[in-house]
Write a protein that holds these residues in place. Structure first.
Motif, PDB file in Angstrom:
ATOM      1  N   MET A   1     -51.477  45.490  18.139  1.00 55.16           N
ATOM      2  CA  MET A   1     -50.791  44.656  19.298  1.00 55.16           C
ATOM      3  C   MET A   1     -51.003  43.060  19.109  1.00 55.16           C
ATOM      4  O   MET A   1     -49.811  42.517  19.387  1.00 55.16           O
ATOM      5  CB  MET A   1     -51.366  45.050  20.760  1.00 55.16           C
ATOM      6  N   ARG A   2     -51.949  42.891  18.606  1.00 54.97           N
ATOM      7  CA  ARG A   2     -52.068  41.328  18.460  1.00 54.97           C
ATOM      8  C   ARG A   2     -51.143  40.731  17.268  1.00 54.97           C
ATOM      9  O   ARG A   2     -50.578  39.720  17.487  1.00 54.97           O
ATOM     10  CB  ARG A   2     -53.480  40.843  18.214  1.00 54.97           C
ATOM     11  N   ARG A   3     -51.123  41.708  16.277  1.00 57.21           N
ATOM     12  CA  ARG A   3     -50.163  41.164  15.253  1.00 57.21           C
ATOM     13  C   ARG A   3     -48.716  41.197  15.675  1.00 57.21           C
ATOM     14  O   ARG A   3     -47.993  40.404  14.879  1.00 57.21           O
ATOM     15  CB  ARG A   3     -50.511  42.250  14.071  1.00 57.21           C
ATOM     16  N   GLY A   4     -48.378  42.398  16.234  1.00 58.04           N
ATOM     17  CA  GLY A   4     -46.963  42.361  16.873  1.00 58.04           C
ATOM     18  C   GLY A   4     -46.754  41.158  17.678  1.00 58.04           C
ATOM     19  O   GLY A   4     -45.542  40.467  17.397  1.00 58.04           O
ATOM     20  N   GLY A   5     -47.643  40.773  18.475  1.00 58.77           N
ATOM     21  CA  GLY A   5     -47.302  39.594  19.266  1.00 58.77           C
ATOM     22  C   GLY A   5     -47.240  38.359  18.559  1.00 58.77           C
ATOM     23  O   GLY A   5     -46.272  37.451  18.690  1.00 58.77           O
ATOM     24  N   GLY A   6     -48.195  38.194  17.295  1.00 57.99           N
ATOM     25  CA  GLY A   6     -48.143  37.077  16.904  1.00 57.99           C
ATOM     26  C   GLY A   6     -46.711  36.997  15.807  1.00 57.99           C
ATOM     27  O   GLY A   6     -46.050  35.656  15.780  1.00 57.99           O
ATOM     28  N   GLY A   7     -46.289  38.324  15.255  1.00 58.98           N
ATOM     29  CA  GLY A   7     -45.117  38.162  14.590  1.00 58.98           C
ATOM     30  C   GLY A   7     -43.727  37.557  15.504  1.00 58.98           C
ATOM     31  O   GLY A   7     -42.874  37.003  15.399  1.00 58.98           O
ATOM     32  N   ARG A   8     -43.963  37.980  16.902  1.00 59.72           N
ATOM     33  CA  ARG A   8     -42.790  37.766  17.982  1.00 59.72           C
ATOM     34  C   ARG A   8     -43.015  36.245  18.456  1.00 59.72           C
ATOM     35  O   ARG A   8     -42.027  35.732  18.373  1.00 59.72           O
ATOM     36  CB  ARG A   8     -42.814  38.568  19.023  1.00 59.72           C
ATOM     37  N   GLY A   9     -44.165  35.795  18.007  1.00 63.53           N
ATOM     38  CA  GLY A   9     -44.288  34.292  18.674  1.00 63.53           C
ATOM     39  C   GLY A   9     -43.638  33.626  17.627  1.00 63.53           C
ATOM     40  O   GLY A   9     -43.063  32.640  17.773  1.00 63.53           O
ATOM     41  N   ARG A  10     -43.858  33.981  16.429  1.00 62.08           N
ATOM     42  CA  ARG A  10     -43.333  33.270  15.136  1.00 62.08           C
ATOM     43  C   ARG A  10     -41.854  33.354  15.131  1.00 62.08           C
ATOM     44  O   ARG A  10     -41.196  32.319  14.738  1.00 62.08           O
ATOM     45  CB  ARG A  10     -43.901  33.662  13.724  1.00 62.08           C
ATOM     46  N   ARG A  11     -41.204  34.463  15.171  1.00 64.44           N
ATOM     47  CA  ARG A  11     -39.857  34.552  15.550  1.00 64.44           C
ATOM     48  C   ARG A  11     -39.281  33.897  16.638  1.00 64.44           C
ATOM     49  O   ARG A  11     -38.218  33.263  16.259  1.00 64.44           O
ATOM     50  CB  ARG A  11     -39.377  36.062  15.748  1.00 64.44           C
ATOM     51  N   LEU A  12     -39.897  33.539  17.836  1.00 67.57           N
ATOM     52  CA  LEU A  12     -39.442  33.072  18.745  1.00 67.57           C
ATOM     53  C   LEU A  12     -39.423  31.358  18.312  1.00 67.57           C
ATOM     54  O   LEU A  12     -38.455  30.445  18.596  1.00 67.57           O
ATOM     55  CB  LEU A  12     -40.194  32.951  20.006  1.00 67.57           C
ATOM     56  N   ALA A  13     -40.709  31.112  17.523  1.00 70.70           N
ATOM     57  CA  ALA A  13     -40.773  29.706  17.251  1.00 70.70           C
ATOM     58  C   ALA A  13     -39.686  29.278  16.142  1.00 70.70           C
ATOM     59  O   ALA A  13     -39.098  28.078  16.267  1.00 70.70           O
ATOM     60  CB  ALA A  13     -41.991  29.253  16.779  1.00 70.70           C
ATOM     61  N   LEU A  14     -39.547  30.157  15.242  1.00 71.43           N
ATOM     62  CA  LEU A  14     -38.342  29.656  14.357  1.00 71.43           C
ATOM     63  C   LEU A  14     -36.909  29.949  15.014  1.00 71.43           C
ATOM     64  O   LEU A  14     -36.066  29.046  14.451  1.00 71.43           O
ATOM     65  CB  LEU A  14     -38.248  31.101  13.157  1.00 71.43           C
TER      66      LEU A  14
END
Length: 228
Positions: A1-14
């Motif tokens: 869950m944390r990994r998925g959330g981190g990836g989503r955050g990076r995508r949002l930032a990008l």
């Protein structure tokens, strides 16, 4: 869950960064064009504008009235000295500016080949005036003849009682306290002073004149000033 959330955050930032970069790129293309249109509209109130170009980096600075350079080309303009000074003041945020006009009527004086350059706060202007144009700008019965020009001053012979003196007198036009003034030459006559131009934003530093043609006579007029 944390990994998925981190990836989503990076995508949002990008995605946000990409959107910002796209917005800045569009601003760099569109804002100079919008600014050029605004300047063209303002100057067109006084005549026929041929072209306007604006350069700014980053272009976002145009929103605060700043620009790297502005170039204006006009066919003909007609405006009062006060209106010209107002336009100059509106350009105070422009680092470099070049204005050229084929024909300009500045108050009653008709000019050709007019140019204006602005570098920071420094202003320099030049234009050509025919003898007929100079005579036409003076009250009826008055006349001036160029004698010499040096050290930022222009000396002429004035006839027709221009300073309230019936006889022809030598007179000088010069900068004094930021104003362009003229007065007769002579200790007892220098108090008879005429203010030719005065504006709180344009500090005149010097003027010049040179005859460029004999028949019909024409003169190249120059002025240096500082924008305040």
């Amino acid at each position: 869950m944390r990994r998925g959330g981190g990836g989503r955050g990076r995508r949002l930032a990008l995605g946000a960064a990409g959107t910002l970069l796209l917005a800045l790129a569009l601003a760099q293309v569109l804002l100079p064009r919008i600014a050029a249109g605004t300047i063209s509209s303002r100057v067109s109130r006084y005549g026929k504008v041929q072209s306007v170009s604006v350069s700014a980096w980053p272009a976002i600075e145009l929103l605060w009235g700043s620009a790297d350079s502005v170039r204006v080309r006009a066919r003909r303009l007609a405006l009062a000295p006060a209106a010209a000074a107002k336009l100059l003041w509106e350009s105070h945020g422009v680092a470099r500016m070049e204005v050229s006009a084929e024909r300009v009527k500045l108050g009653p004086l008709a000019l050709t080949g007019a140019t204006l350059a602005k570098h920071g706060t420094r202003l320099s202007a030049a234009a050509t005036a025919s003898e007929a144009a100079v005579d036409g700008a003076l009250p009826e019965g008055f006349a001036v003849r160029l004698l010499r020009s040096e050290r930022g001053q222009v000396e002429v012979q004035a006839a027709g009682g221009l300073f309230g003196v019936g006889a022809a007198v030598d007179a000088v036009a010069l900068a004094r306290g930021g104003r362009l003034v003229a007065h007769p030459v002579g200790f007892l006559l220098e108090a008879l002073q005429l203010t030719l131009f005065s504006d709180r934003h344009v500090y005149v530093e010097g003027v010049g004149a040179a005859q460029v043609r004999v028949r019909p006579a024409s003169y190249r007029l120059t002025m240096s000033a500082t924008l305040r």
